[in-house]
Design a protein around this motif. Structure first.
Motif, short mmCIF file in Angstrom:
data_model
loop_
_atom_site.label_atom_id
_atom_site.label_comp_id
_atom_site.label_asym_id
_atom_site.label_seq_id
_atom_site.Cartn_x
_atom_site.Cartn_y
_atom_site.Cartn_z
N THR A 154 -2.97 -4.07 -9.45
CA THR A 154 -3.45 -3.68 -8.12
C THR A 154 -2.51 -4.20 -7.04
O THR A 154 -1.79 -5.18 -7.24
N PRO A 155 -2.50 -3.55 -5.86
CA PRO A 155 -1.65 -4.03 -4.77
C PRO A 155 -1.91 -5.47 -4.36
O PRO A 155 -0.97 -6.20 -4.01
N SER A 156 -3.18 -5.92 -4.40
CA SER A 156 -3.48 -7.30 -3.99
C SER A 156 -2.88 -8.31 -4.98
O SER A 156 -2.28 -9.30 -4.57
N ASP B 180 2.22 1.87 -3.41
CA ASP B 180 1.17 2.38 -4.29
C ASP B 180 0.93 3.86 -4.02
O ASP B 180 0.74 4.65 -4.96
N SER C 21 5.49 7.84 2.81
CA SER C 21 5.38 6.46 2.31
C SER C 21 6.75 5.85 2.07
O SER C 21 7.02 4.71 2.46
N PHE D 206 -4.87 -4.79 3.68
CA PHE D 206 -4.59 -3.35 3.76
C PHE D 206 -5.05 -2.62 2.51
O PHE D 206 -5.50 -1.47 2.57
N SER D 207 -4.94 -3.28 1.35
CA SER D 207 -5.37 -2.67 0.10
C SER D 207 -6.88 -2.44 0.09
O SER D 207 -7.37 -1.42 -0.40
N GLU E 263 -9.81 -1.17 -2.46
CA GLU E 263 -9.73 -1.99 -3.67
C GLU E 263 -10.90 -2.96 -3.73
O GLU E 263 -11.29 -3.56 -2.72
N VAL F 48 0.84 -1.20 0.00
CA VAL F 48 0.00 0.00 0.00
C VAL F 48 0.88 1.25 0.00
O VAL F 48 0.61 2.21 -0.72
N LEU G 249 -7.03 1.45 0.57
CA LEU G 249 -7.20 1.91 -0.81
C LEU G 249 -8.58 1.59 -1.39
O LEU G 249 -8.86 1.94 -2.52
#
Length: 301
Positions: free
Chosen positions: A94-96, A25, A213, A255-256, A262, A22, A260
């Motif tokens: 995507t982060p996932s 990103d 970040s 967390f995404s 998602e 995350v 975020l």
């Protein structure tokens, strides 16, 4: 008691690393990939260097320093390959997905050991590899059976991390961990700085969120986590440690979703579960091999 504390420490590492997907990103909103990596590894190099200063007076470590530097450079090259492809890939996926595809490094490690050390791959390792392909197909393939650029780069990053894990497991038995960690961070920093110049990413226009970040990535996700992982793995064998560390992908997805927002589809969930099962099965295969080796050694005594 120490073993359970060590397992708890490794779980903490996976939580922090999960947050790292995350953070990366968020950093990409105002920074370019090699800018993130240069700052991340500069911070880690300075902190690791400061910690290594206390070890220089130890005669045993000084005599092993030259070999450790060469080993650390190899680890740093693999680390750079993993993080650069992961960070660039994150721009297009995507982060996932990035987290779960990165977790495939655990499945790849036994095949690297087979190619370099001629170690046999058990049936569970092969099953794990097949399952990982199915999981990747469900998670990443588009309707026309093509792989997106981001997912393809992330799969390649898993190869880089697999080599880093392989090199670490081989070299940490011979050289001081503090020197290996410092040298690999410096190597990754130098390669990141060179890439920054080559790809003309010298202009920084970073927001406060971007700096926060990347500092999280440099201080917490890199320096603290690598030190904590090294300390914990003194009390947990590498097979069990790898299974625990594979949970990084789960926390990355959690967390995404929370931070975020998602959107996760049923197909993605099934693909992620299959990949996680593949990672665990591959590690069980490694555990089986270690137990057989121990039995053979006992019989020879």
């Amino acid at each position: 008691m120490k073993k359970w504390l060590a397992i708890g420490g490794l779980i903490l590492v996976t939580v922090i690393w999960g947050g790292g997907f995350v953070a990366s990103d968020m950093a990409l909103e105002s920074m370019k990939p090699f800018q993130i990596m240069m700052v991340r590894f500069l911070v880690a190099s300075v902190l690791m260097g400061m910690l290594d200063l206390g070890n220089r007076k130890k005669a045993e470590q000084v005599t092993k320093r030259a070999g450790a530097i060469k080993a650390g450079i190899l680890m740093g090259i693999a680390l750079f390959m993993g993080f650069s492809l992961q960070t660039i890939g994150l721009q297009y996926t995507t982060p996932s997905k990035n987290a779960f595809l990165t977790a495939l490094n655990v499945v790849i490690v036994p095949f690297i050991a087979f190619l370099i050390l001629k170690k046999k791959i058990g049936i569970k390792g092969i099953v794990g590899a097949i399952l990982s392909v199915v999981g990747v197909a469900l998670l990443s393939l588009n309707g026309n059976l093509t792989l997106s650029l981001g997912d393809g780069l992330t799969l390649l990053c898993a190869v880089g991390f697999a080599f880093q894990i392989f090199f670490t497991s081989e070299f940490v038995k011979k050289y001081p961990a503090s020197v290996l960690n410092m040298v690999q961070m410096i190597t990754a920093f130098v390669l990141s700085a060179a890439s920054l110049v080559i790809f003309e990413e010298m202009e920084f226009q970073v927001t406060t969120k971007g700096w926060l970040s990347v500092l999280y990535l440099g201080i917490i996700s890199t320096t603290v986590c690598y030190l904590l992982q090294t300390a914990c793995q003194k009390y947990v064998d590498e097979t069990k440690a790898a299974i625990v560390l594979s949970m990084e992908s789960v926390f990355g997805t959690i967390f995404s979703i929370i931070i975020l927002h998602e959107v996760i589809t049923l197909r993605m969930v099934i693909g992620c579960i299959i990949i996680l099962i593949a990672v665990i099965i591959s590690n069980l295969s490694e555990a089986e091999g270690e137990m057989k080796n121990e039995e053979i050694q006992c019989d020879n005594l």
